[in-house]
Design an enzyme around this catalytic site. Structure first.
Site, PDB file in Angstrom:
ATOM      1  N   LYS A  69      -8.397  -2.023   5.899  1.00  0.00           N
ATOM      2  CA  LYS A  69      -8.572  -2.754   4.607  1.00  0.00           C
ATOM      3  C   LYS A  69      -7.576  -4.065   4.366  1.00  0.00           C
ATOM      4  O   LYS A  69      -7.902  -4.859   4.065  1.00  0.00           O
ATOM      5  CB  LYS A  69      -8.528  -1.715   3.353  1.00  0.00           C
ATOM      6  CG  LYS A  69      -9.289  -0.761   3.486  1.00  0.00           C
ATOM      7  CD  LYS A  69      -9.423  -0.091   1.830  1.00  0.00           C
ATOM      8  CE  LYS A  69      -8.172   0.976   1.789  1.00  0.00           C
ATOM      9  NZ  LYS A  69      -8.517   2.246   2.481  1.00  0.00           N
ATOM     10  N   ARG A  79     -12.940  12.499   3.806  1.00  0.00           N
ATOM     11  CA  ARG A  79     -11.626  13.176   3.978  1.00  0.00           C
ATOM     12  C   ARG A  79     -11.182  13.795   2.796  1.00  0.00           C
ATOM     13  O   ARG A  79     -10.558  14.865   2.757  1.00  0.00           O
ATOM     14  CB  ARG A  79     -10.827  11.999   4.247  1.00  0.00           C
ATOM     15  CG  ARG A  79     -11.061  11.675   5.730  1.00  0.00           C
ATOM     16  CD  ARG A  79      -9.994  10.331   6.197  1.00  0.00           C
ATOM     17  NE  ARG A  79      -8.693  10.411   6.029  1.00  0.00           N
ATOM     18  CZ  ARG A  79      -7.994   9.493   5.510  1.00  0.00           C
ATOM     19  NH1 ARG A  79      -8.380   8.237   5.191  1.00  0.00           N
ATOM     20  NH2 ARG A  79      -6.554   9.912   5.371  1.00  0.00           N
ATOM     21  N   HIS A 109       0.822  -1.125  -0.043  1.00  0.00           N
ATOM     22  CA  HIS A 109       0.036   0.086  -0.004  1.00  0.00           C
ATOM     23  C   HIS A 109       1.012   1.380   0.151  1.00  0.00           C
ATOM     24  O   HIS A 109       2.086   1.245   0.759  1.00  0.00           O
ATOM     25  CB  HIS A 109      -0.976   0.032   1.248  1.00  0.00           C
ATOM     26  CG  HIS A 109      -1.900   1.171   0.987  1.00  0.00           C
ATOM     27  ND1 HIS A 109      -3.099   0.888   0.336  1.00  0.00           N
ATOM     28  CD2 HIS A 109      -1.830   2.398   1.428  1.00  0.00           C
ATOM     29  CE1 HIS A 109      -3.937   1.996   0.420  1.00  0.00           C
ATOM     30  NE2 HIS A 109      -3.194   2.762   1.055  1.00  0.00           N
TER      31      HIS A 109
END
Length: 464
Positions: free
Chosen positions: A217, A198, A112
């Site tokens: 996640k 956001r 990520h």
């Protein structure tokens, strides 16, 4: 290559939280008000696990309104979260949905990125890692602020579907080894809704919110190992190495404590990664790298992240051997073949480079050496052109983008192309001036920048 089975632990993160029970817990649930929780964090106080659980559950069920969640996110952005609050927020966002089931004994790994200008590594990395008999269930997001989202890029491919049912996802892992989808109502739904808020409420740059968003996640994907690419510089959410280190250490600490061994690499984002910025144009650059070519920095970072992950998960015995194997799979077409199969299974049609809008060249006003590149200014222009969102419901134009032709340290001549802007908007003097000024020139030579800044490893005794 050695593949090691690991004993799975369900929600070990829950052991880190002490929660009240009985009548006191019931009283909290019945008497809590969103404004009270917002006010408490606004005033700099620590939120309890029950307060965070109640707020997140209420947000998912609709008892807490979007504007109240936005207010809490702003309070968190300004006041911060400690490690216990971050752990609690991660846990309750994770438990707002389901976990992805295991479909084999193969190692399950993922990467990520905190996001940066021109960061398209996920499009290359997922199919590349799948070449190693590993599963890469990548749950990605859309653009945040000036950084493009992996899902937005993939949706530039005609027909590509970013939502799939569980049986189709499982089949893709079995057959191809990877998929790239968005979080849906079954996987971390709290994060999915908060993520969108956001982006348009200036609450992206928060260590606690970023940590919880990413890990909710990734924990839901039931991974065996995770590598984080934490960006540093003007094109990143964390503009200084100190800020990026704080975020990286937070993610490594909370992820590893939750039973997910996590490594973080800090990489330079004081200039765009590669050359392409936009949606379709970044897909095209990814295809170049998957074909064994493409910008050196995009390829280098992809290989380094993959090698770190393969070695950390003990799929390959060393980073050096992993780098060699990764380069081979890029150069011989194996990774491109996996990518094409993934795109086809997710409904996409890709016959060649994606079409772009009309090109407009921005030239250097004088000779010199590139001292800095204002990533924020370039990112703002991409948003103005329609390549990014101002509000959650904005429709993107995938054909717009910018190709940056120079890097920090380059010597350039007067009238040399600095970048090419792809847009159907008529000549705009303000955009032209903004992009010209985004490249700062110096008369004296300027050193180039290192791509990899440092690596943060999990504790040596961390296990899954």
């Amino acid at each position: 290559m050695a593949i090691q089975k690991r004993q799975r632990i369900e929600h070990p993160i829950s052991t880190l939280i002490t929660r009240p029970s009985g009548e006191f817990a019931n009283w909290i649930a019945l008497n809590m008000l969103p404004a009270s929780v917002i006010r408490k964090k606004r005033d700099g106080h620590r939120l309890t696990d029950d307060e965070i659980r109640w707020f997140i559950n209420g947000f998912v069920t609709g008892e807490v309104a979007d504007y109240q969640m936005s207010a809490l996110a702003m309070a968190i952005c300004l006041r911060g979260l400690d490690v216990n609050e971050t752990t609690s927020l991660t846990r309750h966002m994770l438990e707002s949905g389901q976990q992805l089931p295991r479909v084999s004994d193969r190692p399950r790994i993922d990467k990520h990125s905190t996001g940066g200008l021109g960061d398209k590594v996920s499009l290359i990395l997922a199919p590349l890692l799948a070449c190693f008999d590993a599963e890469v269930p990548m749950i990605s997001g859309r653009g945040l602020g000036r950084t493009g989202g992996t899902l937005d890029k993939l949706e530039a491919i005609p027909g590509f579907q970013t939502q799939m049912n569980e049986s189709d996802r499982d089949a893709m892992l079995q057959d191809i080894g990877t998929f790239i989808v968005g979080a849906n109502e079954s996987v971390a739904p709290a994060d999915r809704r908060l993520y969108a808020l956001r982006d348009v409420t200036a609450t992206v740059e928060s260590v606690g919110l970023i940590t919880a968003s990413i890990l909710s996640k990734k924990l839901a994907a039931t991974l065996d190992a995770l590598v984080m690419d934490v960006k540093v510089g003007s094109g990143a959410f964390m503009t200084t190495e100190a800020q990026a280190t704080e975020l990286a250490e937070s993610i490594v600490r909370v992820g590893t404590a939750a039973g997910l061994p996590t490594t973080a690499i800090l990489s330079d984002m004081d200039q765009p990664l590669g050359t392409a910025i936009g949606n379709a144009i970044e897909v095209n650059e990814s295809l170049d790298v998957l074909n064994g070519a493409g910008p050196k920095r995009t390829r280098e970072l992809t290989i380094e992240l993959c090698a770190t992950l393969l070695a950390h998960a003990k799929i390959i015995d060393s980073i050096e051997h992993a780098r060699s194997a990764l380069a081979r799979y890029l150069d011989d077409g194996s990774a491109r073949e996996r990518f094409d199969r993934m795109v086809a299974r997710q409904g996409g049609t890709l016959t060649g480079p994606l079409p772009l809008a009309k090109p407009v060249v921005i030239e250097a006003p004088r000779a010199g050496h590139v001292r800095s590149i204002d990533c924020a200014a370039i990112g703002d222009v991409v948003i103005m052109l329609g390549g990014g969102r101002r509000q959650t419901g904005d429709q993107l134009d995938p054909s717009v983008g910018i190709d940056v032709h120079v890097q920090i340290g380059d010597a350039i001549d007067a009238n040399q192309p600095l970048m090419t802007v792809y847009t159907d908007v008529n000549e705009d003097s303000q955009i032209h001036a903004s992009l010209t000024e985004s490249i700062e020139l110096d008369d004296a030579p300027v050193p180039t920048r290192e791509l990899i800044i440092r690596t943060i490893h999990p504790p040596s005794n961390a296990t899954r």
